[in-house]
Design an enzyme around this catalytic site. Structure first.
Site, PDB file in Angstrom:
ATOM      1  CG  ASP A  11      -2.074   0.977   1.094  1.00  0.00           C
ATOM      2  OD1 ASP A  11      -2.425   1.330  -0.055  1.00  0.00           O
ATOM      3  OD2 ASP A  11      -2.650   1.387   2.118  1.00  0.00           O
ATOM      4  N   GLY A  12       0.306   2.332  -0.530  1.00  0.00           N
ATOM      5  CA  GLY A  12       0.988   3.610  -0.534  1.00  0.00           C
ATOM      6  C   GLY A  12       0.078   4.698   0.007  1.00  0.00           C
ATOM      7  CD  GLU A  50      -1.796   2.436  -3.395  1.00  0.00           C
ATOM      8  OE1 GLU A  50      -1.361   1.284  -3.165  1.00  0.00           O
ATOM      9  OE2 GLU A  50      -2.782   2.929  -2.806  1.00  0.00           O
ATOM     10  CG  ASP A  73      -5.813  -0.071  -1.058  1.00  0.00           C
ATOM     11  OD1 ASP A  73      -4.956   0.369  -1.851  1.00  0.00           O
ATOM     12  OD2 ASP A  73      -5.921   0.340   0.110  1.00  0.00           O
ATOM     13  CG  HIS A 136      -9.606   2.815   4.484  1.00  0.00           C
ATOM     14  ND1 HIS A 136      -8.577   2.976   5.386  1.00  0.00           N
ATOM     15  CD2 HIS A 136      -9.251   3.547   3.385  1.00  0.00           C
ATOM     16  CE1 HIS A 136      -7.656   3.779   4.869  1.00  0.00           C
ATOM     17  NE2 HIS A 136      -8.041   4.127   3.659  1.00  0.00           N
ATOM     18  CG  ASP A 146      -4.074   2.677   5.338  1.00  0.00           C
ATOM     19  OD1 ASP A 146      -4.008   3.399   4.329  1.00  0.00           O
ATOM     20  OD2 ASP A 146      -4.580   3.060   6.409  1.00  0.00           O
TER      21      ASP A 146
END
Length: 254
Positions: A11-12, A50, A73, A136, A146
């Protein structure tokens, strides 16, 4: 005997987009070893982070054979690496409209790492499967990367775990049954749908226009400018994501 895959979450995050950014990854080997990675960039974008998160995981695993299951995501990352990047590469890193591909350097690096993997190992040991997890939404692995990415983007210190899975407090195997990309609505025939908006990009500034005439005035004769007609809010968001922007980056005009 079929080898078990290495599990990856990536994740970024970015504070400002562009602004200070961070990335995070979790790598879980079939032997039950966990490695968390993360880092900070002083000036970047969310999409670059990302892409960096995935690239760092691949770099860490470049000498490790076996299939990979990469969870992210970012629809931008998955659609880019499985669909868009091949066309961009064939066109000399130009979009279908002839503009420059956003984040081309990052895409080239990612494709090079995947190509290296294919050359280094037999097909079954070089396989990479991309899995989408909604952000989320309570997926433990995604929530943890995250957390890492956001902390790094804000310049906070993060304790990264390296050790056995038995001592890791994140249930990385709790993932949704459906990890496919969200379905897209069937497109209407070209020209048959009323435009939702016209987007233009000039000098990394994106504007939304109500009419084609206004859009054309902005891009006509400008080297490197891009433009696109969109048919829905979802379509607009997809175009922006491909260009490396988010809806909040857009300035309205007219």
């Amino acid at each position: 005997m079929e080898s078990r895959p290495t599990l990856v979450f990536a994740d970024g995050a970015c504070s400002g987009n562009p602004g200070p950014g961070g990335w995070g990854t979790i790598i879980v080997t079939p032997a039950g070893e966990v490695t968390e990675l993360g880092g900070h960039e002083p000036e970047t974008t969310n999409n670059r982070m990302e892409l960096t998160a995935v690239g760092k995981a691949l770099r860490h695993l470049e000498r490790t054979p076996g299939p990979l299951l990469i969870h992210t995501d970012s629809t931008y990352v998955i659609q880019g690496i499985t669909r868009w990047a091949f066309g961009w590469s064939r066109r000399g890193w130009k979009t279908a409209e002839g503009g420059e591909v956003a984040n081309a350097l990052y895409w080239k690096r990612l494709m090079a790492l995947l190509a290296e993997r294919k050359q280094s190992f037999p097909p079954e040991a070089a396989a990479v499967e991309w899995r989408y997890v909604r952000g989320h939404a309570g997926v433990p692995g995604n929530e943890r990367v995250d957390e890492i990415a956001v902390a790094f983007s804000k310049g906070r210190s993060v304790r990264l775990y390296v050790g056995p899975l038995s001592g890791y407090g994140v249930d990385v195997f709790q993932v949704p049954e459906d990890t496919s990309l969200p379905e897209e609505k069937p497109r209407q025939r070209e020209g048959s749908a009323k435009a939702y908006s016209y987007l233009s990009e000039v000098g990394r500034s994106v504007k939304r226009h109500a009419t084609w005439a206004a859009c054309e005035r902005r891009v006509k004769g400008v080297p490197g400018a891009r433009f696109k007609k969109t048919r829905s809010a979802q379509d607009e968001a997809k175009v922006l994501e491909e260009w490396g922007f988010t809806p909040k980056d857009v300035q309205s005009e007219d």
